[in-house]
Design a protein around this motif. Structure first.
Motif, PDB file in Angstrom:
ATOM      1  N   LEU A 163       0.825  -1.208   0.000  1.00  0.00           N
ATOM      2  CA  LEU A 163       0.000   0.000   0.000  1.00  0.00           C
ATOM      3  C   LEU A 163       0.857   1.254   0.000  1.00  0.00           C
ATOM      4  O   LEU A 163       0.544   2.227  -0.694  1.00  0.00           O
ATOM      5  N   VAL A 164       1.948   1.220   0.749  1.00  0.00           N
ATOM      6  CA  VAL A 164       2.858   2.374   0.764  1.00  0.00           C
ATOM      7  C   VAL A 164       3.494   2.558  -0.607  1.00  0.00           C
ATOM      8  O   VAL A 164       3.601   3.686  -1.107  1.00  0.00           O
ATOM      9  N   VAL A 165       3.905   1.470  -1.239  1.00  0.00           N
ATOM     10  CA  VAL A 165       4.509   1.562  -2.571  1.00  0.00           C
ATOM     11  C   VAL A 165       3.491   2.091  -3.569  1.00  0.00           C
ATOM     12  O   VAL A 165       3.827   2.926  -4.420  1.00  0.00           O
ATOM     13  N   TYR A 166       2.248   1.660  -3.500  1.00  0.00           N
ATOM     14  CA  TYR A 166       1.221   2.153  -4.419  1.00  0.00           C
ATOM     15  C   TYR A 166       1.023   3.659  -4.260  1.00  0.00           C
ATOM     16  O   TYR A 166       0.878   4.382  -5.247  1.00  0.00           O
ATOM     17  N   LEU A 167       1.011   4.131  -3.028  1.00  0.00           N
ATOM     18  CA  LEU A 167       0.882   5.568  -2.797  1.00  0.00           C
ATOM     19  C   LEU A 167       2.096   6.315  -3.333  1.00  0.00           C
ATOM     20  O   LEU A 167       1.962   7.400  -3.923  1.00  0.00           O
ATOM     21  N   MET A 168       3.278   5.751  -3.164  1.00  0.00           N
ATOM     22  CA  MET A 168       4.493   6.389  -3.673  1.00  0.00           C
ATOM     23  C   MET A 168       4.488   6.432  -5.204  1.00  0.00           C
ATOM     24  O   MET A 168       4.965   7.406  -5.796  1.00  0.00           O
ATOM     25  N   ILE A 169       3.942   5.404  -5.835  1.00  0.00           N
ATOM     26  CA  ILE A 169       3.826   5.412  -7.296  1.00  0.00           C
ATOM     27  C   ILE A 169       2.963   6.590  -7.741  1.00  0.00           C
ATOM     28  O   ILE A 169       3.309   7.301  -8.687  1.00  0.00           O
ATOM     29  N   ILE A 170       1.869   6.817  -7.050  1.00  0.00           N
ATOM     30  CA  ILE A 170       0.983   7.930  -7.393  1.00  0.00           C
ATOM     31  C   ILE A 170       1.691   9.265  -7.196  1.00  0.00           C
ATOM     32  O   ILE A 170       1.621  10.153  -8.055  1.00  0.00           O
ATOM     33  N   VAL A 171       2.400   9.411  -6.079  1.00  0.00           N
ATOM     34  CA  VAL A 171       3.111  10.661  -5.789  1.00  0.00           C
ATOM     35  C   VAL A 171       4.178  10.921  -6.851  1.00  0.00           C
ATOM     36  O   VAL A 171       4.293  12.035  -7.376  1.00  0.00           O
ATOM     37  N   VAL A 172       4.958   9.906  -7.184  1.00  0.00           N
ATOM     38  CA  VAL A 172       6.008  10.057  -8.196  1.00  0.00           C
ATOM     39  C   VAL A 172       5.391  10.428  -9.543  1.00  0.00           C
ATOM     40  O   VAL A 172       5.894  11.313 -10.241  1.00  0.00           O
ATOM     41  N   TYR A 173       4.285   9.791  -9.902  1.00  0.00           N
ATOM     42  CA  TYR A 173       3.633  10.080 -11.177  1.00  0.00           C
ATOM     43  C   TYR A 173       3.159  11.536 -11.236  1.00  0.00           C
ATOM     44  O   TYR A 173       3.388  12.230 -12.234  1.00  0.00           O
TER      45      TYR A 173
END
Length: 88
Positions: free
Chosen positions: A61-71
């Motif tokens: 879940l943390v990685v998914y949120l980080m993917i969104i932030v990076v995008y």
């Protein structure tokens, strides 16, 4: 008939595609590769929990949120670089 893309438009879409493919590779690794090795990961403990469980319960879940932030950050920078940002 559509007009051909300019060099700047092609560069923008190429960078957008590379960003998207890179982030999809991270998503695939966290979701499927870690899932495939979950039994082996469960032999290691992290904060008192099996690592395979921890990755899927919290880490993914943390990685998914980080993917969104990076995008979002990367696309905003690309938009500004190519003059495509929102105008207010």
């Amino acid at each position: 008939m559509s007009t051909p893309l300019t060099a700047a438009q092609r560069a923008y879409w190429r960078r957008t595609l590379l960003l998207t493919l890179g982030l999809l590779a991270v998503w695939f690794s966290v979701t499927f590769v870690a899932g495939y090795f979950a039994d082996e990961l469960n032999d290691v403990t992290f904060l008192g929990f099996p690592l395979g469980f921890y990755i899927f319960a919290q880490g993914a879940l943390v990685v998914y949120l980080m993917i969104i932030v990076v995008y979002v950050i990367a696309m905003n920078r690309l938009d500004k670089r190519y003059g495509l940002g929102e105008r207010h």
